[in-house]
Design a protein around this motif. Structure first.
Motif, PDB file in Angstrom:
ATOM      1  N   SER A  98     -14.133   5.413  17.778  1.00 49.35           N
ATOM      2  CA  SER A  98     -12.734   5.589  17.400  1.00 49.35           C
ATOM      3  C   SER A  98     -12.535   5.121  15.963  1.00 49.35           C
ATOM      4  CB  SER A  98     -11.822   4.769  18.329  1.00 49.35           C
ATOM      5  OG  SER A  98     -11.971   5.169  19.664  1.00 49.35           O
ATOM      6  N   PHE A  99     -11.642   5.795  15.256  1.00 46.24           N
ATOM      7  CA  PHE A  99     -11.360   5.454  13.868  1.00 46.24           C
ATOM      8  C   PHE A  99      -9.953   4.857  13.790  1.00 46.24           C
ATOM      9  CE2 PHE A  99     -14.728   8.518  13.624  1.00 46.24           C
ATOM     10  CZ  PHE A  99     -15.544   8.040  12.605  1.00 46.24           C
ATOM     11  N   ALA A 100      -9.905   3.536  13.590  1.00 42.04           N
ATOM     12  CA  ALA A 100      -8.619   2.831  13.605  1.00 42.04           C
ATOM     13  C   ALA A 100      -7.762   3.160  12.394  1.00 42.04           C
ATOM     14  CB  ALA A 100      -8.858   1.326  13.676  1.00 42.04           C
ATOM     15  N   ASP A 101      -8.389   3.557  11.284  1.00 42.15           N
ATOM     16  CA  ASP A 101      -7.647   3.811  10.041  1.00 42.15           C
ATOM     17  C   ASP A 101      -7.788   5.259   9.600  1.00 42.15           C
ATOM     18  OD1 ASP A 101      -6.377   1.243   9.183  1.00 42.15           O
ATOM     19  OD2 ASP A 101      -8.423   0.547   9.481  1.00 42.15           O
ATOM     20  N   TYR A 102      -7.534   6.154  10.554  1.00 41.50           N
ATOM     21  CA  TYR A 102      -7.514   7.588  10.276  1.00 41.50           C
ATOM     22  C   TYR A 102      -6.117   7.972   9.809  1.00 41.50           C
ATOM     23  CZ  TYR A 102      -7.694  12.648  11.218  1.00 41.50           C
ATOM     24  OH  TYR A 102      -7.636  14.015  11.116  1.00 41.50           O
ATOM     25  N   THR A 103      -6.016   8.567   8.618  1.00 38.12           N
ATOM     26  CA  THR A 103      -4.737   8.864   7.992  1.00 38.12           C
ATOM     27  C   THR A 103      -4.643  10.354   7.684  1.00 38.12           C
ATOM     28  OG1 THR A 103      -4.736   6.684   6.936  1.00 38.12           O
ATOM     29  CG2 THR A 103      -3.205   8.305   6.056  1.00 38.12           C
ATOM     30  N   VAL A 104      -3.506  10.972   7.989  1.00 41.43           N
ATOM     31  CA  VAL A 104      -3.291  12.375   7.650  1.00 41.43           C
ATOM     32  C   VAL A 104      -2.672  12.489   6.264  1.00 41.43           C
ATOM     33  CG1 VAL A 104      -3.097  13.082  10.051  1.00 41.43           C
ATOM     34  CG2 VAL A 104      -1.030  12.430   8.805  1.00 41.43           C
ATOM     35  N   THR A 105      -2.913  13.608   5.588  1.00 41.07           N
ATOM     36  CA  THR A 105      -2.429  13.797   4.216  1.00 41.07           C
ATOM     37  C   THR A 105      -0.922  14.009   4.148  1.00 41.07           C
ATOM     38  OG1 THR A 105      -2.978  16.141   4.437  1.00 41.07           O
ATOM     39  CG2 THR A 105      -4.598  14.719   3.336  1.00 41.07           C
ATOM     40  N   ASP A 106      -0.311  14.374   5.257  1.00 39.83           N
ATOM     41  CA  ASP A 106       1.140  14.483   5.346  1.00 39.83           C
ATOM     42  C   ASP A 106       1.494  14.501   6.822  1.00 39.83           C
ATOM     43  OD1 ASP A 106       3.820  14.766   4.807  1.00 39.83           O
ATOM     44  OD2 ASP A 106       3.713  16.848   4.174  1.00 39.83           O
ATOM     45  N   SER A 107       2.583  13.845   7.188  1.00 44.04           N
ATOM     46  CA  SER A 107       2.991  13.816   8.592  1.00 44.04           C
ATOM     47  C   SER A 107       3.850  15.037   8.900  1.00 44.04           C
ATOM     48  CB  SER A 107       3.746  12.519   8.899  1.00 44.04           C
ATOM     49  OG  SER A 107       4.803  12.311   7.985  1.00 44.04           O
ATOM     50  N   LEU A 108       3.249  16.204   8.667  1.00 40.92           N
ATOM     51  CA  LEU A 108       3.908  17.484   8.884  1.00 40.92           C
ATOM     52  C   LEU A 108       2.827  18.515   9.190  1.00 40.92           C
ATOM     53  CD1 LEU A 108       6.677  18.954   8.812  1.00 40.92           C
ATOM     54  CD2 LEU A 108       6.247  19.417   6.385  1.00 40.92           C
ATOM     55  N   SER A 383     -14.410   2.031  14.212  1.00 35.88           N
ATOM     56  CA  SER A 383     -14.640   1.917  12.776  1.00 35.88           C
ATOM     57  C   SER A 383     -13.318   1.618  12.072  1.00 35.88           C
ATOM     58  CB  SER A 383     -15.219   3.215  12.217  1.00 35.88           C
ATOM     59  OG  SER A 383     -15.227   3.194  10.802  1.00 35.88           O
ATOM     60  N   HIS A 384     -13.365   0.688  11.105  1.00 37.48           N
ATOM     61  CA  HIS A 384     -12.192   0.375  10.300  1.00 37.48           C
ATOM     62  C   HIS A 384     -12.328   0.927   8.882  1.00 37.48           C
ATOM     63  CE1 HIS A 384     -10.135  -2.130  13.259  1.00 37.48           C
ATOM     64  NE2 HIS A 384     -11.338  -2.564  13.603  1.00 37.48           N
ATOM     65  N   ALA A 385     -13.285   1.819   8.688  1.00 35.33           N
ATOM     66  CA  ALA A 385     -13.366   2.506   7.403  1.00 35.33           C
ATOM     67  C   ALA A 385     -12.141   3.404   7.243  1.00 35.33           C
ATOM     68  CB  ALA A 385     -14.638   3.347   7.329  1.00 35.33           C
ATOM     69  N   VAL A 386     -11.655   3.549   6.019  1.00 30.15           N
ATOM     70  CA  VAL A 386     -10.504   4.407   5.751  1.00 30.15           C
ATOM     71  C   VAL A 386     -10.984   5.865   5.725  1.00 30.15           C
ATOM     72  CG1 VAL A 386      -8.703   5.010   4.087  1.00 30.15           C
ATOM     73  CG2 VAL A 386      -9.298   2.611   4.474  1.00 30.15           C
ATOM     74  N   VAL A 387     -10.528   6.648   6.692  1.00 33.58           N
ATOM     75  CA  VAL A 387     -10.910   8.062   6.767  1.00 33.58           C
ATOM     76  C   VAL A 387      -9.639   8.896   6.882  1.00 33.58           C
ATOM     77  CG1 VAL A 387     -13.124   7.481   7.843  1.00 33.58           C
ATOM     78  CG2 VAL A 387     -11.166   8.069   9.278  1.00 33.58           C
TER      79      VAL A 387
END
Length: 523
Positions: A98-108, A383-387
């Motif tokens: 699991s990736f704890a710091d998975y971020t989307v480029t826009d919340s849309l 994983s706490h890598a920023v992805v």
């Protein structure tokens, strides 16, 4: 509206696909070249937890030649608080990474999906919203993005490719593009995609260039339909003997969050979570949020009702995941398949005094689940890598034995899937948002009180979130001390720190390619 582009439609490589051993040797080279002992991408946390990963097949393992198959389940508006009601997804967490710091480029929806397909930030896809002139399928197509997706990349390497469910906003099954009626984008061998599939009934699918209408019977429920089609694709691919990628993108749990018939009466007494941020304003809130009043009792009841509907609607998605896994096992290809579960964006439900919606830079909206299982992937680890979602396309390309193109902004997650975090892994993810338009045709147009922030750019690290709004407002949340993002401490930062953050945002919002974007992200 659309112009015909000169492009290769993709071709199947002759002969047998490259062997598994060759693929894993190539991936192993990536690990050796870029990885060190488990780091955390600069977060100060342990990069992974629990047991060590299993090793990829060795050159003399004697196993059959094949590339890694990929099954990608992408949900719509699924937030972290729904996962506990999805037992097959919870089991994936136990079996995978699991990736704890998975971020989307826009919340849309559309800008996020555009980044997923291409591996590029919105400023490089040109897709910032769901509708023209700065978004939607129209812009994605006109900018030539469809020529350079993970589907076209994998098809060129001999993969069978399938896309089922939801594609991009404003795509319609019967549309004519460049003279091609019932348009099917390049790179896809199997195509079963809806336009307005949100109600789950009474929709039309484009099935390989032929439009098929579905009604309102139980067997027409869309999530179940694409589940059956996905299982059939797995069986056909296994018989064909070629590697495959299956992208099933559900409309659930996006509103109206229609449940399958067997789930309509479940969770009758369930209430929405009340985290510390529920019905609270952050200290020193930005201008667009600062005047929000406490939520009335009527709205609280509506939030509870919407939460129940969302939980019910993901039951069919969870069953689909289990059914796909069972079919993979039945056909003897499960052990050769990387299975990926994610969401295009999150969803807030009363946090920060906002009625149900998205489009903010709060973690409720931009930090969503990403879970991966498969051969060589560590079991039960985090994983706490920023992805980010820009990393999925290059990951799929690499799993197919290819090299991501230099203009792709994201990086392959293959080293992380092998249990390592390279020393130069990016430490920040960029979020880009254009203020939403109140367009009737947009299923994501902001409802009253749901939050419609002005345009902004933000960076999210493993520890902090920084936001620059077009109206001059600024936010900074130290999520180590303030995980619920209730204390905007931008005013307490030093002048030099403020300049440093502004420089990083400026560099990221104009970067192009993994090398430049990685440098801007602090790799």
């Amino acid at each position: 509206m659309y112009r015909r582009r000169t492009r290769p439609r993709g071709r199947r490589a002759p002969g047998r696909a490259p062997g598994r051993t060759g693929v894993w040797l190539a991936l192993g080279a990536l690990l050796l070249a870029g990885a060190t002992a488990c780091g955390d991408g600069g977060s100060g946390k342990a990069a992974e937890e629990s047991a060590a990963p299993s090793a990829p097949p060795s050159a003399d393992s004697g196993e059959a030649d094949s590339q890694r198959n990929i099954v990608f389940v992408l949900t719509d508006d699924l937030s972290e608080d729904l996962v506990e009601y999805m037992p097959h997804v919870e089991e994936m967490r136990k079996q995978g990474l699991s990736f704890a710091d998975y971020t989307v480029t826009d919340s849309l929806c559309c800008p996020s999906r555009s980044s997923i397909y291409t591996g590029k930030y919105p400023h490089n896809t040109g897709v910032f919203t769901n509708t023209p002139p700065d978004g939607g399928f129209d812009v994605f197509h006109e900018k030539g993005n469809e020529d350079h997706t993970f589907a076209t990349s994998l098809k060129e390497r001999g993969y069978r490719t399938a896309m089922m469910g939801k594609y991009l906003n404003r795509y319609e099954p019967d549309m004519t593009v460049g003279g091609e009626k019932n348009y099917v984008p390049p790179g896809w061998d199997e195509w079963a995609v809806a336009g307005n599939g949100y109600p789950e009934y009474d929709y039309t699918l484009n099935e390989n260039g032929r439009t098929v209408k579905y009604g309102h019977e139980p067997e027409d429920y869309l999530t179940d339909v694409v589940s059956r089609k996905g299982q059939d694709f797995v069986t056909e691919s296994a018989k064909d003997g070629k590697p495959f990628v299956l992208d099933i993108s559900t409309f659930a749990p996006h509103g109206p969050a229609t449940p399958a018939p067997e789930d309509e009466e479940k969770f009758a007494s369930l209430k929405a979570p009340r985290p510390p941020s529920f019905d609270k304003l952050p200290e020193d809130a930005p201008k667009w949020l600062a005047q929000k009043k406490p939520l009335p009792e009527k709205q609280l009841k509506k939030i509870d009702r919407n939460h129940r509907e969302r939980v019910r609607s993901v039951q069919a998605v969870d069953r689909m995941i289990g059914d796909l896994q069972d079919r993979l096992k039945k056909e003897g290809v499960y052990e050769d398949t990387v299975f990926v579960f994610a969401s295009d964006n999150g969803f807030h439900m009363g946090e920060y005094r906002l009625t149900p919606g998205k489009q903010t830079a709060f973690d409720t909206d931009v930090n969503v689940p990403l879970i991966v299982t498969g051969p060589g992937v560590p079991e039960g680890r985090t994983s706490h890598a920023v992805v980010g979602n820009i990393d999925l396309a290059p990951t799929f390309t690499a799993l197919g034995g290819g090299t991501p193109a230099s203009e792709v902004d994201g990086r392959s997650l293959v080293p992380l899937l092998g249990g390592e975090t390279p020393k130069d892994w990016p430490r920040a993810a960029l979020i880009e948002h254009h203020g939403a338009k109140d367009t009737a045709e947009d299923p994501d147009r902001p409802r009253k009180g749901s939050g419609n922030p002005p345009g902004y750019e933000a960076i999210r690290t493993a520890d902090a979130t920084y936001v620059e709004y077009a109206d001059g407002s600024r936010e900074f949340y130290d999520r180590r001390r303030d995980p619920d993002q209730l204390h905007n401490t931008y005013g307490e930062l030093s002048g030099e720190r403020k300049k440093e953050l502004a420089r990083q945002v400026a560099a990221l919002r104009s970067c192009e390619g993994a090398k430049e974007c990685g440098g801007a992200a602090g790799s």
